[in-house]
Design a protein around this motif. Structure first.
Motif, short mmCIF file in Angstrom:
data_model
loop_
_atom_site.label_atom_id
_atom_site.label_comp_id
_atom_site.label_asym_id
_atom_site.label_seq_id
_atom_site.Cartn_x
_atom_site.Cartn_y
_atom_site.Cartn_z
N LEU A 69 7.67 1.96 0.27
CA LEU A 69 6.83 3.01 -0.31
C LEU A 69 7.37 4.34 0.19
CD1 LEU A 69 2.94 2.98 -0.50
CD2 LEU A 69 4.17 5.06 0.08
N TYR A 70 7.69 5.24 -0.73
CA TYR A 70 8.19 6.56 -0.35
C TYR A 70 7.17 7.63 -0.73
CZ TYR A 70 10.85 10.81 0.12
OH TYR A 70 11.26 12.05 0.52
N PHE A 71 6.86 8.48 0.24
CA PHE A 71 5.91 9.56 0.00
C PHE A 71 6.12 10.64 1.05
CE2 PHE A 71 1.98 11.14 -1.86
CZ PHE A 71 1.86 10.42 -3.05
N GLU A 72 6.21 11.88 0.59
CA GLU A 72 6.27 13.05 1.48
C GLU A 72 7.31 12.88 2.60
OE1 GLU A 72 4.92 16.98 2.64
OE2 GLU A 72 5.14 15.84 0.79
N TYR A 73 8.55 12.69 2.18
CA TYR A 73 9.72 12.67 3.08
C TYR A 73 9.88 11.41 3.92
CZ TYR A 73 9.33 17.61 1.84
OH TYR A 73 9.21 18.79 1.15
N LYS A 74 9.02 10.41 3.75
CA LYS A 74 9.13 9.21 4.56
C LYS A 74 9.22 7.96 3.68
CE LYS A 74 8.53 11.22 8.64
NZ LYS A 74 7.33 11.00 9.47
N LEU A 75 10.12 7.06 4.07
CA LEU A 75 10.21 5.75 3.43
C LEU A 75 9.63 4.73 4.39
CD1 LEU A 75 11.45 4.13 0.94
CD2 LEU A 75 13.36 3.61 2.48
N TYR A 76 8.61 4.00 3.92
CA TYR A 76 7.91 3.03 4.76
C TYR A 76 8.10 1.60 4.24
CZ TYR A 76 5.12 7.25 5.88
OH TYR A 76 4.71 8.51 6.22
N ARG A 77 7.96 0.63 5.12
CA ARG A 77 7.81 -0.75 4.65
C ARG A 77 6.48 -0.82 3.93
NH1 ARG A 77 9.35 -4.98 8.81
NH2 ARG A 77 11.37 -4.44 7.88
N ALA A 78 6.50 -1.29 2.70
CA ALA A 78 5.30 -1.22 1.86
C ALA A 78 4.10 -1.91 2.46
CB ALA A 78 5.62 -1.83 0.48
N ASN A 79 4.30 -3.10 3.00
CA ASN A 79 3.16 -3.88 3.51
C ASN A 79 2.69 -3.42 4.88
OD1 ASN A 79 5.01 -5.12 5.32
ND2 ASN A 79 5.46 -6.72 3.81
N ARG A 80 3.18 -2.26 5.32
CA ARG A 80 2.71 -1.66 6.57
C ARG A 80 1.93 -0.37 6.31
NH1 ARG A 80 2.81 -4.01 11.63
NH2 ARG A 80 4.55 -5.46 11.82
N THR A 81 1.77 -0.02 5.03
CA THR A 81 1.19 1.29 4.71
C THR A 81 -0.29 1.23 4.37
OG1 THR A 81 1.74 1.10 2.35
CG2 THR A 81 3.40 2.09 3.82
N THR A 82 -0.91 2.39 4.51
CA THR A 82 -2.28 2.56 4.04
C THR A 82 -2.45 4.02 3.64
OG1 THR A 82 -4.61 2.13 4.58
CG2 THR A 82 -3.29 3.16 6.29
N LYS A 83 -3.26 4.28 2.64
CA LYS A 83 -3.52 5.66 2.23
C LYS A 83 -4.53 6.27 3.18
CE LYS A 83 -4.57 8.77 -1.60
NZ LYS A 83 -4.93 8.95 -3.02
N ILE A 84 -4.18 7.42 3.77
CA ILE A 84 -5.04 8.01 4.79
C ILE A 84 -5.65 9.35 4.39
CG2 ILE A 84 -3.85 6.87 6.71
CD1 ILE A 84 -2.42 9.63 7.17
N ASN A 85 -5.17 9.92 3.26
CA ASN A 85 -5.68 11.23 2.88
C ASN A 85 -5.70 11.39 1.37
OD1 ASN A 85 -5.94 14.23 2.57
ND2 ASN A 85 -5.76 14.16 4.80
N ALA A 86 -6.80 11.88 0.85
CA ALA A 86 -6.95 12.04 -0.60
C ALA A 86 -6.48 13.40 -1.09
CB ALA A 86 -8.41 11.83 -1.00
N GLU A 87 -6.19 14.34 -0.18
CA GLU A 87 -5.85 15.70 -0.59
C GLU A 87 -4.48 16.17 -0.11
OE1 GLU A 87 -8.96 18.35 0.55
OE2 GLU A 87 -10.42 17.48 -0.83
N ASN A 88 -4.08 15.77 1.09
CA ASN A 88 -2.80 16.23 1.61
C ASN A 88 -1.63 15.54 0.92
OD1 ASN A 88 -4.22 17.78 3.39
ND2 ASN A 88 -3.77 16.56 5.20
N PHE A 89 -0.49 16.23 0.88
CA PHE A 89 0.71 15.60 0.33
C PHE A 89 1.14 14.42 1.20
CE2 PHE A 89 2.04 19.83 -1.78
CZ PHE A 89 1.38 19.48 -2.94
#
Length: 341
Positions: free
Chosen positions: A153-173
């Motif tokens: 999962l890539y978002f805001e300059y970081k590439l993460y292992r997908a199954n280690r991610t969680t959405k933490i903010n509804a407004e910030n990039f």
């Protein structure tokens, strides 16, 4: 050396919207004309093709049937492309990306999920950077082989292992985080890849796509005042096969007799209970405190440092495999795609 071929899969979400500046109304973006609308993509050292859901959806409507559609698109095109980028709404992206990591067994190519907080046509959009860099991450190669060989999962300059991610903010990039596993790569002036953290699959095996997902599961989040009536009702749900129990801290819970006895009765009826922490970071360590020792004693399965999103999708995947009861605990507590330590 031939340029990598990348398939861009559009499922829906904010990244696929563009604002009509006369009316202010958001409308769907035609991804068939993607390269014309975002000419920067043509500067990348790869060939890009696009495919879209027939009817793109808001990610709030995402479900396992759509997960299978995404998996089938990848399966059909697996030998034609060197990497895949999935454009997806951010709200349920971690669920979908985690699920795909389990569904795509022996994956040896990059599958990079991305999206945006603002529409692609917005003046301050994060969509272009996320999309361009996600494609670049998917096209990275060394000696003719993909650098990344997992679902990310890539978002805001970081590439993460997908199954280690969680959405933490509804407004910030910076909408996503991976609290229990380091980022796989970071985008700055240069792309910095953390090779030591990348998943290293056994390349002797061919891709297997698992499409049988069992959704007979539930989540119960513990809270002070949880009633026996409520919990008993949930656990008595017809066809229920597993429950993700979101506990306190490092896997702790109330020690009231009714609670422990009810869980024990449920486990004896061959319903799996997974202990996952409510905290966004850290790990379940059953037995460290008295308040979790009883869970360990009655056979509750430890989720260790898995996210709730990954726990749910892993359950759907494993239940779909019809794993024998006596083996289920061991398999769940084992890392299959780097989802837990």
């Amino acid at each position: 050396m031939a340029k990598p071929n990348i398939l861009l899969i559009y499922t829906g979400g904010t990244i696929g919207m563009i604002k009509d500046f006369k009316t202010g109304v958001l409308k769907a973006f035609d991804f068939k004309n993607l390269l014309d609308k975002i000419p920067e993509l043509q500067l990348l050292d790869c060939h890009i093709k696009t495919v879209s859901f027939e009817k793109p959806i808001d990610s709030s409507n995402m479900n396992p049937e759509y997960w299978v559609q995404i998996a089938e698109i990848i399966e059909t095109n697996y030998n034609k492309f060197d990497g895949f980028v999935v454009l997806h709404g951010s709200d349920t992206m971690s669920y979908t990306a985690s699920a795909l990591s389990f569904m795509l067994e022996n994956l040896a190519k990059p599958v990079v999920f991305t999206g945006s907080q603002l529409p692609i046509g917005d003046l301050r959009t994060d969509a272009k950077e996320n999309l361009i860099t996600a494609v670049q991450m998917a096209s990275l190669q060394e000696n003719g082989s993909p650098v990344v060989k997992e679902v990310c999962l890539y978002f805001e300059y970081k590439l993460y292992r997908a199954n280690r991610t969680t959405k933490i903010n509804a407004e910030n990039f910076k909408a996503f985080a991976s609290l229990n596993y380091p980022e796989l790569a970071e985008s700055g002036v240069h792309l910095k890849v953390n090779h030591d953290y990348l998943w290293k699959p056994d390349l002797k095996h061919t891709l297997i796509v698992h499409k049988n997902l069992d959704t007979n599961i539930a989540i119960v989040k513990l809270f002070p005042g949880l009633s026996e009536t409520f919990l008993r009702t949930v656990l008595a749900t017809p066809s229920l096969k597993a429950v993700v129990l979101e506990t306190y801290g490092s896997g702790n819970c109330t020690t009231e007799a009714w609670f422990i006895n009810l869980l024990q009765e449920t486990i004896k009826q061959e319903l799996h209970i997974i202990n996952v922490t409510q905290c966004v970071g850290g790990s379940v360590m059953m037995g460290q405190y008295e308040t979790s020792n009883q869970l360990k004693a009655i056979g509750v399965i430890s989720g260790k440092d898995i996210t709730t999103e990954a726990a749910l999708s892993k359950l759907m995947y494993l239940l779909g495999q019809n794993i024998p009861k006596q083996e289920f605990k061991k398999v769940f507590e084992t890392s299959l795609r780097g989802e837990l330590f």
